[in-house]
Design an enzyme around this catalytic site. Structure first.
Site, PDB file in Angstrom:
ATOM      1  CB  CYS A   2      -0.856   0.059   1.264  1.00  0.00           C
ATOM      2  SG  CYS A   2      -1.844  -1.412   1.537  1.00  0.00           S
ATOM      3  NE  ARG A  27       4.176   1.746  -1.561  1.00  0.00           N
ATOM      4  CZ  ARG A  27       5.274   1.024  -1.380  1.00  0.00           C
ATOM      5  NH1 ARG A  27       6.276   1.146  -2.208  1.00  0.00           N
ATOM      6  NH2 ARG A  27       5.374   0.208  -0.364  1.00  0.00           N
ATOM      7  CD1 TRP A  74      -1.726  -5.468  -2.849  1.00  0.00           C
ATOM      8  CD2 TRP A  74      -2.692  -4.538  -4.629  1.00  0.00           C
ATOM      9  NE1 TRP A  74      -1.745  -6.391  -3.863  1.00  0.00           N
ATOM     10  CE2 TRP A  74      -2.324  -5.858  -4.960  1.00  0.00           C
ATOM     11  CE3 TRP A  74      -3.318  -3.749  -5.608  1.00  0.00           C
ATOM     12  CZ2 TRP A  74      -2.556  -6.406  -6.213  1.00  0.00           C
ATOM     13  CZ3 TRP A  74      -3.552  -4.303  -6.851  1.00  0.00           C
ATOM     14  CH2 TRP A  74      -3.168  -5.607  -7.139  1.00  0.00           C
ATOM     15  CG  ASN A 100       3.012  -0.584   2.951  1.00  0.00           C
ATOM     16  OD1 ASN A 100       2.441  -1.566   2.474  1.00  0.00           O
ATOM     17  ND2 ASN A 100       4.223  -0.218   2.594  1.00  0.00           N
ATOM     18  N   GLY A 101       1.613  -2.987   5.102  1.00  0.00           N
ATOM     19  CA  GLY A 101       2.257  -4.217   5.566  1.00  0.00           C
ATOM     20  C   GLY A 101       1.207  -5.210   6.014  1.00  0.00           C
ATOM     21  CD  GLU A 483       5.987 -16.781 -18.465  1.00  0.00           C
ATOM     22  OE1 GLU A 483       5.022 -17.180 -19.118  1.00  0.00           O
ATOM     23  OE2 GLU A 483       6.053 -15.638 -17.978  1.00  0.00           O
ATOM     24  CE  LYS A 487       6.420 -12.518 -19.627  1.00  0.00           C
ATOM     25  NZ  LYS A 487       5.550 -13.210 -18.773  1.00  0.00           N
ATOM     26  CD  GLU A 490       4.231 -10.783 -22.411  1.00  0.00           C
ATOM     27  OE1 GLU A 490       3.085 -10.332 -22.390  1.00  0.00           O
ATOM     28  OE2 GLU A 490       4.663 -11.539 -21.520  1.00  0.00           O
ATOM     29  CG  HIS A 506       8.129 -36.006 -34.004  1.00  0.00           C
ATOM     30  ND1 HIS A 506       8.126 -37.280 -34.518  1.00  0.00           N
ATOM     31  CD2 HIS A 506       8.665 -36.115 -32.767  1.00  0.00           C
ATOM     32  CE1 HIS A 506       8.612 -38.130 -33.625  1.00  0.00           C
ATOM     33  NE2 HIS A 506       8.954 -37.430 -32.544  1.00  0.00           N
ATOM     34  CE  LYS A 606      -0.011  -6.660 -14.908  1.00  0.00           C
ATOM     35  NZ  LYS A 606       1.010  -7.663 -15.290  1.00  0.00           N
TER      36      LYS A 606
HETATM   37  C1  F6R Z   1       1.989 -12.357 -20.024  1.00  0.00           C
HETATM   38  C2  F6R Z   1       0.789 -11.959 -19.312  1.00  0.00           C
HETATM   39  C3  F6R Z   1      -0.501 -12.572 -19.705  1.00  0.00           C
HETATM   40  C4  F6R Z   1      -1.337 -12.904 -18.453  1.00  0.00           C
HETATM   41  C5  F6R Z   1      -2.736 -13.402 -18.870  1.00  0.00           C
HETATM   42  C6  F6R Z   1      -3.551 -13.822 -17.666  1.00  0.00           C
HETATM   43  O1  F6R Z   1       3.114 -11.728 -19.521  1.00  0.00           O
HETATM   44  O2  F6R Z   1       0.832 -11.134 -18.437  1.00  0.00           O
HETATM   45  O3  F6R Z   1      -0.318 -13.704 -20.493  1.00  0.00           O
HETATM   46  O4  F6R Z   1      -0.664 -13.879 -17.720  1.00  0.00           O
HETATM   47  O5  F6R Z   1      -3.400 -12.373 -19.549  1.00  0.00           O
HETATM   48  O6  F6R Z   1      -3.764 -12.755 -16.806  1.00  0.00           O
HETATM   49  P1  F6R Z   1      -4.233 -12.986 -15.325  1.00  0.00           P
HETATM   50  O7  F6R Z   1      -3.152 -13.708 -14.622  1.00  0.00           O
HETATM   51  O8  F6R Z   1      -4.458 -11.604 -14.786  1.00  0.00           O
HETATM   52  O9  F6R Z   1      -5.491 -13.802 -15.389  1.00  0.00           O
END
Ligand code: F6R
Length: 611
Positions: A2, A27, A74, A100-101, A483, A487, A490, A506, A606
C-alpha cells in the site's frame, strides 16, 4: 503493498496528501482515504476504488487542517470497501493510523482487545493497531510510550503513520520491513512510503530503518529505537527526477518488478511453509475424504498464469500422485468439459479479472464443482466468486508482462501440491521437508540469478536483431521454455516458439538453419542427456545455442552450447522459478535495444476483461 503519506506544517494537508497519494497509486489502488487534524479533532474521508473517487468526495466536503495522514490501499485482509479503507481509528476515535504491511498476529491481538470490551468495525489486520495504542495510552503515560509498547507486540511488517487527538501538532511514524521515509521541509514534515509522494515539496529525506520510530513536529523531529533510546539520523538529498523516483530508481516498472521477486516470494511463503511443520493454508479447508472423492482435477488459466498451471500439474502429480489436466481458459470453457460435483477446478489469475478464467470459474460452480482460486488481487471478481482463495502476495504488478506474479503463482502451486500430498499422506515427510527448505532458500537464489543481469544484457546485444528464436525444453524445462518464449515475443515482437525437446524432429527442426537462435533451459537431472542430444541435433544444423543450466550439468552440456548461463542450484522440481529469470531479463534488454516501450508493449492490456 500500500502507499502511505503524512503531512504536518503550515499548508492545507488535504491537497498535499492527495498529491502524494496520486504518486503512490502504483503501490495499490483499490481504495484510498485521509485523516486530517484540526484543533485536535480528527476527521476522515475514505472511498472505495481509485483515488479519483476520494478526490471527488473531498471536492464536496473539504477537510481543513494542517496535519494529516493518507493511504492508498492494496487489500490484504478484508475486501476493498469504504469500511476497510485506511486510515483506521481506535474505537473512541482518539487515534488514527495508516498502515502498509501485514500484521501476522492480528487475530490474537483482536481477541485480546475484544476481551477488554473493544469493538472492531473493519475486517482489516490494521484496526488492532490504533486500538492497541489507545489501550496502552493511559497505562504508559503518553503517546510515544504507547506506540513503542504497541509495536513491540506486533508481528509482521508495517510502516505506520499515527495521529492522536491528545497530541495535536505531532505525527508519529514507525517502520519495520515496509518502506518509510521522512521528508524535511521548512517548518513542515512529511512521511511517505516512497520518494515521489513528497518530491514536489522537499528533496531532503531521512530514511527510517527497521524498528525505528520518528516523532515529528513542524519544527522538530526526533528518532528512537523501540526501547526509546534516541537515535541520530542523517538527512539525505534526493537527486532523482520525479519519474525515476516513482520506479524506485529503476528505469522501468518491468525491471523493478523483476527485482522485487525475492520479496514477492518471501511474502507468498511467509506463514505457509516451514520445514518440519505441515503446510499452513488456513484459507483452504480440504479433508482427505473430500480430496479423495474428486474424480477430476483441472487447472485452468490464461497466458503466463497457464504456464504456472503447467508447473502446478507436474508438482501435484509428482508429490500427491493425483492426475491433473491443465487447459487454457478460452479453450476449456467451450470444449464441453466433464465438470460436476466430483470435480475440483483450480483457476490461476494475477488480476483476478480475466474474462475467460472468470467464466470457467462461474460455469464450474454452476455445475457443482469446487473452485480454488490462486490470485494476486484481494476482492477481485475471481477472489469473490471462488470457494477458496490462495493469495499470491506479489503486490501490484504494473508492467504489462507478468514477472513477479508468475514466480508467486509457481510457489503457490508448489505449496498447494505439498498440501495435497500431506492431506493424502503420500510423499515422504523427509522429501517434503527437503522441498520446503529448497523453497525457503529461493529468494536468495533469485537474488543470485538477478546478478546475471549484465551477462544477459551483453548476450542480448549479440542477438537482438534476429527474426526468430526457438525455445526448447523437456519436462519442467518445457514450462520455462514456453514462458520464456512468451516473454520474448510480447516484449520484443520477435517471432519465437517453444517446443518440447523430443518433439523437434517431428517437424520443427526443418526451421533450423545457419545462425538460428535456440534457447534451452537444461535443469532436469533425469533429462539432461536427452535434452543435450536434441541440442546437438540443432547445432549440427547451424543453430546458435544458449543453454541455461547448473554448474553440476556443465560437463554434459558444454559441447552443445555456444553460450551458457549458470543458474543457482536447487531442487529439480522448482527450477522453473530460477530458470525463468535470465529469460525475463533477456526479453527486457532486447526490448530496450529495439527501442520499445517495455512497460506497455503494443496491442496488450494488463487485465484482459473481454473474451
Ligand atoms: C503475459 C501476461 C498474460 C497474463 C494473462 C492472464 O506476460 O501477463 O499472459 O498472464 O493475460 O492474466 P491474469 O493472470 O491476470 O489472469
Amino acid at each position: 503493498m500500500c502507499g502511505i503519506v503524512g503531512y504536518l506544517g503550515q499548508q492545507q494537508a488535504e491537497t498535499i496528501l492527495l498529491e502524494g497519494l496520486s504518486k503512490l497509486e502504483y503501490r495499490g489502488y483499490d481504495s484510498a482515504g485521509i485523516c486530517i487534524q484540526k484543533n485536535g479533532e480528527l476527521s476522515m474521508s475514505k472511498a472505495k476504488g481509485r483515488l479519483k473517487n476520494l478526490a471527488q468526495e473531498l471536492e464536496h466536503h473539504h477537510l481543513e487542517g494542517h496535519a494529516g495522514i493518507g493511504h492508498t490501499r492494496w487489500a490484504t485482509h478484508g475486501a476493498p470497501s469504504d469500511i476497510n479503507s485506511h486510515p483506521h481509528a481506535s474505537m473512541s476515535g482518539n487515534i488514527a493510523v495508516v498502515h502498509n504491511g501485514i500484521i501476522e498476529n492480528h487475530n490474537e491481538l483482536r481477541s485480546k482487545l475484544q476481551a477488554e470490551g473493544i469493538e472492531f468495525r473493519s475486517a482489516t489486520d490494521t484496526e488492532v493497531i490504533p486500538n492497541l495504542i489507545e489501550f496502552y495510552l493511559s497505562k504508559e503515560g503518553g503517546l510515544l510510550k504507547a506506540v513503542a509498547r504497541t509495536v513491540k507486540e506486533l508481528k509482521g511488517s508495517y510502516a505506520l503513520g499515527i495521529l492522536s487527538k491528545g497530541e495535536p501538532g505531532q505525527l508519529i511514524a514507525v517502520r519495520k520491513d515496509s518502506p518509510l521515509i521522512v521528508g524535511v521541509g521548512d517548518k513542515e514534515r512529511f512521511i511517505a512510503s516512497d520518494v515521489p509522494a513528497i518530491l514536489k515539496y522537499t528533496k531532503q529525506v531521512v530514511y527510517l530503518d527497521n524498528q525505528e520510530i520518528a516523532v515529528l513536529n513542524a519544527d522538530a523531529m526526533n528518532f528512537y529505537d523501540y526501547d526509546l533510546n534516541p537515535l541520530a539520523k542523517d538527512i539525505h538529498e534526493i537527486t532523482w527526477t520525479a519519474e525515476l523516483a516513482e520506479k524506485g530508481g529503476y528505469d522501468h516498472f518491468t525491471l523493478k518488478e523483476i527485482h522485487e521477486q525475492p520479496k514477492a516470494l518471501r511474502d507468498t511463503m511467509t506463514g505457509r511453509i516451514q520445514p518440519g511443520n505441515p503446510i499452513r493454508l488456513d484459507e483452504l479447508e480440504l479433508t482427505e475424504e473430500q480430496l479423495k472423492a474428486y474424480r477430476r482435477i483441472y487447472i485452468v488459466a490464461c497466458g503466463t498464469a497457464y504456464h504456472a498451471g503447467l508447473a502446478g500439474k507436474k508438482a501435484i502429480e509428482n508429490l500427491a500422485r493425483i492426475p491433473v489436466e491443465v487447459d487454457v481458459a478460452s479453450e476449456f470453457r467451450y470444449r464441453n468439459p466433464i465438470v460436476d460435483q466430483a470435480t475440483l477446478v483450480i483457476v490461476i489469475s494475477q488480476s483476478g479479472e480475466t474474462a475467460d478464467t472468470l467464466a470457467v470459474l462461474r460455469d464450474a460452480k454452476a455445475k457443482g464443482a469446487r473452485v480454488i482460486a490462486v490470485t494476486n488481487v484481494v476482492g477481485s471478481s475471481i477472489a469473490r466468486d471462488a470457494d477458496d482463495v490462495i493469495y499470491t502476495w506479489a503486490g501490484p504488478e504494473i508492467g504489462v508482462a507478468s514477472t513477479k506474479a508468475y514466480l508467486t503463482q509457481l510457489v503457490a502451486m508448489y505449496t498447494l501440491a505439498m498440501k495435497f500430498a500431506e492431506i493424502l499422506n503420500i510423499s515422504q515427510g523427509s522429501d517434503l521437508d527437503e522441498l520446503k527448505s529448497a523453497l525457503l532458500n529461493l529468494p536468495e537464489k533469485v537474488e543470485e540469478a538477478l546478478a546475471m543481469n549484465e551477462k544477459v544484457r551483453a548476450y542480448a546485444e549479440t542477438m537482438f536483431r534476429v527474426h526468430d528464436v526457438y525455445f526448447l525444453g523437456r519436462g519442467l524445462d518445457n514450462v520455462t521454455a514456453t514462458e520464456g518464449s512468451l516473454k520474448l515475443k510480447e516484449l520484443t515482437y520477435i517471432h519465437s516458439e517453444s517446443y518440447p525437446g523430443g518433439e523437434l524432429k517431428h517437424g520443427p527442426i526443418a526451421l533450423i538453419e545457419d545462425g538460428t537462435v535456440v534457447i534451452s533451459p537444461v535443469t532436469q537431472s533425469d533429462l539432461v542427456e536427452k535434452m543435450v542430444s536434441n541440442l546437438h541435433e540443432v547445432k549440427t544444423r547451424g543453430s546458435r545455442n544458449l543453454i541455461l543450466t547448473m554448474e553440476k550439468h556443465l560437463d554434459i552440456v558444454r559441447d552443445a552450447a555456444d553460450e551458457v548461463f549458470i543458474l543457482p542450484d536447487t531442487h529439480d522440481l522448482i527450477t522453473p522459478v530460477l530458470a525463468i529469470i535470465p529469460l525475463q531479463l533477456l526479453a527486457y534488454h532486447v526490448s530496450l535495444l529495439k527501442g520499445f516501450d517495455v512497460d506497455k508493449p503494443r496491442n496488450l492490456a494488463k487485465s484482459v476483461t473481454v473474451e
